[in-house]
Design a protein around this motif. Structure first.
Motif, mmCIF file in Angstrom:
data_model
loop_
_atom_site.group_PDB
_atom_site.id
_atom_site.type_symbol
_atom_site.label_atom_id
_atom_site.label_comp_id
_atom_site.label_asym_id
_atom_site.label_seq_id
_atom_site.Cartn_x
_atom_site.Cartn_y
_atom_site.Cartn_z
ATOM 1 N N ALA A 62 18.618 12.640 2.098
ATOM 2 C CA ALA A 62 17.431 11.870 1.736
ATOM 3 C C ALA A 62 16.629 12.676 0.724
ATOM 4 N N THR A 90 7.671 5.256 5.774
ATOM 5 C CA THR A 90 7.039 3.970 6.063
ATOM 6 C C THR A 90 5.787 4.147 6.921
ATOM 7 N N TRP A 104 12.486 -1.881 5.085
ATOM 8 C CA TRP A 104 11.627 -0.705 5.072
ATOM 9 C C TRP A 104 10.787 -0.643 3.795
ATOM 10 N N TYR A 161 18.094 6.433 0.005
ATOM 11 C CA TYR A 161 16.669 6.235 -0.242
ATOM 12 C C TYR A 161 16.341 4.806 0.140
ATOM 13 N N ILE A 162 15.056 4.534 0.199
ATOM 14 C CA ILE A 162 14.645 3.184 0.610
ATOM 15 C C ILE A 162 14.911 2.225 -0.546
ATOM 16 N N ASP A 220 13.901 10.818 10.784
ATOM 17 C CA ASP A 220 14.361 9.640 10.041
ATOM 18 C C ASP A 220 13.392 9.437 8.870
ATOM 19 N N ARG A 275 13.119 7.216 6.695
ATOM 20 C CA ARG A 275 12.586 5.859 6.533
ATOM 21 C C ARG A 275 11.340 5.674 7.397
ATOM 22 N N SER A 305 15.530 -3.458 1.083
ATOM 23 C CA SER A 305 15.465 -3.082 2.490
ATOM 24 C C SER A 305 14.149 -3.532 3.104
#
Length: 975
Positions: free
Chosen positions: A783, A857, A633, A626-627, A851, A853, A631
């Motif tokens: 994820a 994002t 991100w 996970y974010i 992806d 992320r 990070s």
């Protein structure tokens, strides 16, 4: 009448007709032939009575008679060398012997060349063993062991004919009343002592043939070389024993060798007959459950010529056959012919042989063929060189070895000379010495010949010890040594052999399984010899560092496999036990063992939340990703959202602080507050999207995105629609005010638009409860994301997109309204920018290659940027005027020009007094009175409309019922 009895009568008739009388028919009722008048009868009738005083006086002086009823070296002019020679040594106990003194002869002949190793050395080993027994005071004391030894010529039918000598003494069918001497005297008949047992034969084929006749007369047989599996069948060969193990042990040892060297695909070569075919059959049986498979099996036919051997080799080495190792059960003569064929075909480097004990460590199969034999692995029953025998054998000469009738032929062959001096050879001097013979080596089975003789002697002693309490010499059981009783004593023999190893028999009469493993190698001095590389006693011990192959290296052995091992991550699809296809597994598949016995595997998929472990033997749960807060991100979008939230709060504070100022009042405060609420919710929802999902956060995210965006675009749509309706009616607005343009109406419209999204979102939550789920990320991670229906998500976004499109359309239509109403231009710019942002978001989101992320994002930033565009485009100009240009934050008159063809009259609209003005929305102050005058400005008439549409909640108030303000000063600037 049993078959045995019938066969006995047949043999008796044959003896009477031919063998017993040297091939002459007796003269019934007449005079006897001249040879019956003497005591020198042809064998076996020539032995003196063992109980005579003359015999007893010289207990260990062995009388010797060498008989020859056929041509040979001692018989000049013979055409068949050594065909009927025999060793005939008298004694109290007679041991028979069968040895391959000659090779099998060419077609039409029984015997061929003399065998230097398998023949002469083995025969001399028996003579040597008998000498040891006769000199041993503790073994058969008072008795002399005699011998009756015959040549088999390596030929089974000829050996059977020779073996008839052994049964003659068991027959007493000659009626002396039918015979008379020339002087009318009755003939004297001296009964021959029967053989106690037979030592031999060497070849399994010969042993089987001989055993079939000996069993009928219950004559025990002990072999020193026959290893056929059939001979363990005591229903057929109950009187056969051997000091060697059967081929089943040898076959298992050969299978173990193939496994150790990773040869799982081999060819087999067997000579026709019991030894070869049964040996290969035992190998196949042992290989069946050992992971060794057979590629091709060929049998060497009887009397095969050179072409037959070449055909066998070409068949085994054809290009489609990947087996490059041949397991061979064949005698040394066939082995030698096979090596010759390899040399003729120039394929000596292509085939590696694993040979049975018939090849063993003998010199004869490889002499002159060393290049073809290099690398061959051979098996030989565990043995030791007997030093005493070497001393005995190397001291033999023509003068001191008269009892071996084949020794002169051996002498001539060894020294390439002639005893009589005729022919092309030089004459033998008699001074030659066997010690001068280069490359002398003790034959591999000498030890077993000696052990066989001693086993028979120990059995005789054990039996006589039980039945002869008054001493051996006059014991009546000397004439009853053969038979079932004597066989039991043989099977129970147990003693230490001449090599120091135990000698004993199992229930089937087989010896213990002990083998030495040899390899024929080229030595550093370029000579060739056998090297001991391992041993087998119930299990294999192989020293791989000692092995040497045809290329002269001691590296990896030749490859002989059907299929190469599968690479990592490939499954085996077997066609047979040793042949398979390799099928690559997919990234999410592991190798599942289908058959542990055959090492067969198949590709098995892991579930969505697992992946194969590093060894691909099972599945392991994928790690969660996970974010993280640290990070980029997370940090960059979070910082952007925090900045937007702070800015939104700042704008809200400014609006509250300057709530009663003209600019704030003219901007439609109610919708502005709803707009700021939607922008703040968008930032907050975008912030929530960055945090690790949970059911609660998923519910907030699901409602937050749709509702927050809906607040923004519903408020903007309400604004643009109001402006459009005001200015789209044109001159009609002077007659009647458009409906639902008051602030209260605007709030109601906006609320209704938002409620559609709220009701849809709550209904969605009711039908599909918020929850989290895992999605495969980069094939190696899970994820966590919020579970949601694609249809419901698309409906929520579609509703907002519908508002955006409508808002953009109205903004486009109101882009050219009078300059005083310039907020429409800001709204239009906001909607254009929003469309650009969402148009860029779609390819980024769906082109993120899953992806998570990028997906999270990009969605977060898209929502945040959309909110930021609305915040800055709509509120930045107002905040700027309020804070940095307060002189513009005043009421002023503004005019909106409408085209008219003629303006002749002037009247009051909505009943206001002339000269009184009211603040109006959209950044302008409209006068309540309408003055019309005719004027010509740049060639056309214009109508000035003042305060046509008051925007207050009360029709006569400025904004929410405020007081009427004075007219602005002439210097006021339009906003």
């Amino acid at each position: 009448m049993t078959a045995q009895t019938v066969f006995s009568y047949v043999v008796v008739i044959a003896v009477n007709l031919g063998f017993a009388l040297g091939g002459r028919k007796p003269q019934r009722g007449g005079s006897l032939p001249s040879y019956l008048h003497t005591r020198e009868w042809p064998s076996p009738f020539s032995f003196p009575d063992p109980f005579s005083p003359s015999s007893l006086s010289g207990a260990h002086a062995i009388p010797l008679r060498v008989r020859s009823s056929g041509p040979g070296p001692g018989n000049p002019g013979g055409t068949e060398p050594g065909g009927h020679l025999k060793v005939d040594v008298g004694g109290d106990v007679i041991f028979g012997g069968l040895f391959p003194m000659h090779e099998k002869g060419p077609e039409g002949e029984n015997c061929g060349k003399i065998k230097k190793e398998k023949g002469i050395q083995r025969l001399e080993a028996m003579l040597f063993a008998v000498d040891l027994i006769n000199r041993n005071p503790n073994l058969l004391p008072g008795l002399t062991v005699g011998m009756h030894i015959l040549d088999t010529c390596s030929y089974d039918t000829f050996a059977l004919e020779q073996s008839m000598d052994f049964i003659k003494a068991h027959l007493s069918t000659i009626d002396l009343e039918d015979y008379r001497c020339d002087d009318d005297q009755s003939p004297s008949y001296h009964r021959l002592n029967p053989v106690a047992g037979v030592i031999g034969a060497a070849s399994s084929t010969v042993s089987i043939m001989v055993a079939n006749i000996l069993r009928l007369f219950k004559i025990p047989q002990i072999s020193y070389a026959s290893t056929s599996v059939d001979l363990s069948d005591k229903t057929r060969f109950e009187y056969f024993s051997r000091v060697l193990p059967p081929d089943t042990y040898q076959a298992q040892a050969m299978v173990d060798i193939a496994k150790e060297l990773q040869w799982n695909y081999v060819n087999t070569i067997a000579e026709a007959g019991t030894y070869g075919e049964k040996g290969i059959e035992a190998f196949k049986e042992a290989a069946k459950n050992s992971g060794v498979c057979l590629a091709k099996s060929r049998i060497i036919p009887r009397n095969a010529d050179g072409k037959a051997y070449e055909d066998i080799i070409n068949d085994l080495l054809e290009s489609t056959n990947s087996a490059k190792v041949g397991v061979m059960f064949a005698d040394e003569d066939n082995s030698r012919r096979l090596l010759k064929a390899l040399i003729r075909l120039n394929r000596t480097q292509e085939l590696t042989l694993v040979a049975s004990d018939s090849w063993g460590a003998k010199v004869h199969p490889v002499t002159g063929l060393e290049a073809a034999a290099v690398g061959t692995i051979t098996i030989l029953s565990k043995r030791k060189d007997i030093k005493e025998f070497d001393d005995y054998f190397l001291n033999l000469t023509l003068d001191n070895n008269k009892r071996n009738p084949w020794f002169p032929e051996y002498w001539e062959e060894t020294f390439n000379c002639s005893i009589r001096g005729n022919g092309k050879r030089k004459k033998c001097t008699g001074q030659e010495s066997l010690r001068d013979v280069p490359g002398y080596k003790q034959e591999g089975l000498v030890q077993f010949v000696i052990d066989s003789v001693f086993a028979l002697a120990h059995a005789v002693q054990d039996m006589l010890s039980v039945h002869c309490k008054n001493g051996f010499p006059r014991c009546p059981y000397l004439r009853r040594l053969s038979g079932e009783d004597f066989l039991g004593f043989i099977r129970n023999v147990s003693f230490t052999g001449i090599s120091g190893d135990a000698v004993q028999f199992n229930a089937n009469g087989d010896g213990l399984g002990r083998y030495d493993i040899y390899q024929f190698q080229q030595m550093p001095d370029k000579s060739f010899d056998y090297t001991l590389v391992g041993e087998w006693t119930d299990r294999l011990k192989l020293n791989l560092s000692f092995l040497q192959w045809k290329n002269g290296s001691s590296g990896r052995p030749p490859v002989s496999i059907c299929s190469h091992p599968c690479k990592f991550g490939e499954s085996k699809r077997r066609n047979s036990q040793c042949c398979w296809m390799c099928v690559p597994c997919k990234d999410n598949e592991y190798l599942k063992l289908v058959s542990p016995y055959q090492d067969e595997e198949t590709c098995q998929s892991c579930d969505d939340k697992s992946k194969p472990n590093p060894n691909r033997t099972g599945c392991v749960r994928l790690p969660e990703v996970y974010i993280e807060f640290s990070s980029p991100w997370f940090l960059l979008p979070a910082a952007f959202c925090i900045f937007g939230m702070i800015t939104t709060i700042f704008v809200l504070v400014v609006f509250i602080r300057y709530n009663r100022t003209p600019v704030i009042m003219a901007s439609g405060r109610e919708l502005c507050y709803l707009l700021l609420l939607g922008i703040f919710m968008s930032y907050a929802t975008a912030f929530v999207m960055l945090v690790r999902p949970s059911p609660v956060l998923c519910a907030i995210r699901r409602l937050g995105i749709g509702v927050s965006l809906c607040f923004i675009y519903a408020a903007l749509l309400t604004k643009t629609n109001r402006i459009y309706r005001i200015f789209n009616v044109g001159i009609k607005a002077m007659v009647k005010r458009p409906s639902y343009t008051s602030p209260r109406s605007q709030i109601l419209i906006c609320t209704c638009l938002v409620s559609v999204q709220v009701v849809g979102g709550l209904t969605w939550l009711g039908f599909e409860k918020p929850a989290t789920e895992y999605r495969l990320h980069e094939k190696d991670y899970l994820a966590m994301e919020c579970r949601s229906s694609q249809v419901a998500t698309m409906m929520s976004l579609f509703y907002n997109m519908f508002l955006i499109v409508l808002c953009t359309v109205y903004a486009f239509k109101t882009r050219k309204i009078p300059q005083n109403f310039n907020e429409a231009k800001y709204i239009a710019f906001t909607m254009y920018s929003t469309c650009i942002v969402w148009s860029a978001f779609i390819p980024i989101y769906f082109g993120a290659n899953h992806d998570f992320r990028i997906e999270v994002t990009s969605l977060c930033m898209c929502v945040a940027i959309s909110s930021t565009v609305s915040l800055f485009c709509l509120f930045a100009p107002k905040v700027y005027i309020v804070l940095f240009q307060p002189h513009k934050n005043v009421r002023q008159a503004a005019s909106a020009s409408l085209p008219s063809t003629a303006c002749k009259t002037s009247r009051t609209y909505y009943g206001g007094s002339a000269g009184v003005t009211y603040p109006a929305q959209n950044g302008s102050a409209l006068r309540q009175s309408l003055e019309s005058e005719c004027c010509h400005e740049e060639g056309r008439d214009r109508v000035e409309v003042v305060n046509a549409f008051p925007d207050s909640l009360d029709e006569f108030s400025c904004d929410e019922g405020g007081e009427i303000a004075d007219p602005p000063p002439p210097s006021a600037v339009d906003t």
